[in-house]
Design a protein around this motif. Structure first.
Motif, PDB file in Angstrom:
ATOM      1  N   HIS A 253       0.819  -1.320   0.074  1.00 15.88           N
ATOM      2  CA  HIS A 253       0.057   0.167  -0.037  1.00 15.88           C
ATOM      3  C   HIS A 253       0.838   1.195   0.098  1.00 15.88           C
ATOM      4  O   HIS A 253       0.375   2.451  -0.398  1.00 15.88           O
ATOM      5  N   LEU A 254       1.993   1.072   0.465  1.00 18.33           N
ATOM      6  CA  LEU A 254       2.799   2.618   0.780  1.00 18.33           C
ATOM      7  C   LEU A 254       4.416   2.071   0.628  1.00 18.33           C
ATOM      8  O   LEU A 254       4.894   1.163   1.223  1.00 18.33           O
TER       9      LEU A 254
ATOM     10  N   ARG B 194       6.221   2.312  -8.594  1.00 17.12           N
ATOM     11  CA  ARG B 194       4.963   2.717  -9.297  1.00 17.12           C
ATOM     12  C   ARG B 194       4.704   2.021 -10.615  1.00 17.12           C
ATOM     13  O   ARG B 194       3.734   1.806 -11.125  1.00 17.12           O
TER      14      ARG B 194
ATOM     15  N   ASP C 154      -0.745   1.396  -7.965  1.00 18.39           N
ATOM     16  CA  ASP C 154      -1.701   2.057  -6.866  1.00 18.39           C
ATOM     17  C   ASP C 154      -0.877   1.914  -5.539  1.00 18.39           C
ATOM     18  O   ASP C 154      -1.566   2.622  -4.804  1.00 18.39           O
TER      19      ASP C 154
ATOM     20  N   ARG D 225       1.043   3.964  -2.863  1.00 18.81           N
ATOM     21  CA  ARG D 225       1.373   5.331  -2.588  1.00 18.81           C
ATOM     22  C   ARG D 225       2.621   5.567  -1.980  1.00 18.81           C
ATOM     23  O   ARG D 225       3.441   4.622  -1.828  1.00 18.81           O
TER      24      ARG D 225
ATOM     25  N   PRO E 218       5.479  13.547  -4.479  1.00 21.59           N
ATOM     26  CA  PRO E 218       4.959  12.951  -3.366  1.00 21.59           C
ATOM     27  C   PRO E 218       5.189  13.473  -2.099  1.00 21.59           C
ATOM     28  O   PRO E 218       6.109  14.537  -1.885  1.00 21.59           O
TER      29      PRO E 218
ATOM     30  N   ALA F  93      -0.796   9.698   3.738  1.00 16.09           N
ATOM     31  CA  ALA F  93      -0.205   9.355   2.611  1.00 16.09           C
ATOM     32  C   ALA F  93      -1.405   8.268   2.252  1.00 16.09           C
ATOM     33  O   ALA F  93      -1.586   8.139   0.687  1.00 16.09           O
TER      34      ALA F  93
END
Length: 286
Positions: free
Chosen positions: A216-217, A237, A242, A244, A265, A284
């Motif tokens: 996710h991050l 990415r 998707d 972050r 970012p 974020a």
């Protein structure tokens, strides 16, 4: 240099929820806090970083123990000019003085024993002192003594600690300094996140290629050996559109030439506070 006047008691209140998550079931926290504690004046996040590193040092040791945290007003302590001072002491019942000194000495250049070394640095820079003594129980007490700030400066009142934002997402943490990786990884885990770690962009991409679960991050330092954080973010990415991205750096966005917030970012500036890390990660991911 920006300075902030604050109460160490207020700082401890804000940090307590996260400290209890860090301590888990093996380390009990005991507080002895002086009423009417005088304020101190330091750069934002400096004492929080030092105190947190001392706690993480204690958490790294095996076996159960007690971490006793005490604050006190002190006048004319030995080894310092006459005046008023504030003491913050951390007693670790699970580590001897020789263990603490050995960890600090061994850590030069390798980032181990970070808490004790940061304590000496902050005391030397801001007119205080640190002493390391054997506790009556056989453990180690680290005392940080700092000058009292001007009482006329507005003082942040002791407030009930707010609950820090948590989550259950998976985070890829990329940081080449092992101690910072250890601290941030522990914090994120205690906040509920699943954490993957890597010390370089190349290692992060290898881990990402092997990891088949959700991500996710990406939380990455900007300055890394080999590829930098922005290059890594673009590569991540490309593999996982998707994901972050949250950058970390000890430099301001302006000095790095990153452009306005809408064109890059988000950036978490070091050193960050506990609330800053938790809030930036949650923002974020939002």
């Amino acid at each position: 240099m920006e300075l902030r006047t604050f109460s160490i008691n207020a700082m401890l209140a804000d940090m307590e929820p996260l400290l209890r998550r860090l301590a888990g079931d093996s380390l009990d926290l005991a507080y002895i806090q002086a009423a009417g504690l005088w304020p101190v004046q330091l750069p934002p996040g400096k004492l929080e970083e030092t105190f947190l590193a001392l706690v993480v040092d204690a958490c790294e040791l095996p076996g159960p123990g007690v971490l006793r945290i005490e604050t006190r007003n002190v006048s004319c302590p030995d080894g310092l000019p006459a005046g008023d001072y504030v003491m913050l002491s951390v007693t670790d019942t699970n580590r001897s003085v020789s263990d603490a000194v050995r960890r600090a000495i061994r850590g030069r250049g390798r980032r181990e024993g970070l808490g004790l070394r940061l304590a000496y640095e902050i005391a030397e820079q801001f007119g205080g002192l640190v002493d390391l003594t054997a506790d009556s129980t056989g453990g180690t007490t680290v005392r940080i003594v700092l000058p009292r700030a001007d009482a006329a400066v507005p003082l942040r009142e002791l407030a009930e600690a707010a609950e820090l934002p948590t989550g259950t997402e998976t985070i890829l943490l990329v940081e080449d300094e092992k101690s910072l990786m250890s601290v941030a990884g522990r914090l994120l885990s205690r906040l509920g996140y699943s954490v993957l770690t890597a010390s370089s962009a190349e290692a992060a991409l290898r881990q990402l290629d092997e990891y088949q679960g959700p991500l996710h991050l990406l939380l990455t330092d900007l300055v890394l050996p080999g590829k930098d954080g922005l290059t890594l973010a673009a590569a991540v990415r490309k593999r996982r559109p998707d994901v972050r991205v949250l950058l970390m750096s000890g430099y301001s966005p302006e000095s790095l030439g990153l452009g306005p917030p809408g064109e890059r970012p988000p950036l978490l500036e070091k050193p960050f506070t506990l609330e800053g890390l938790a809030g930036a990660v949650r923002a974020a991911l939002a």
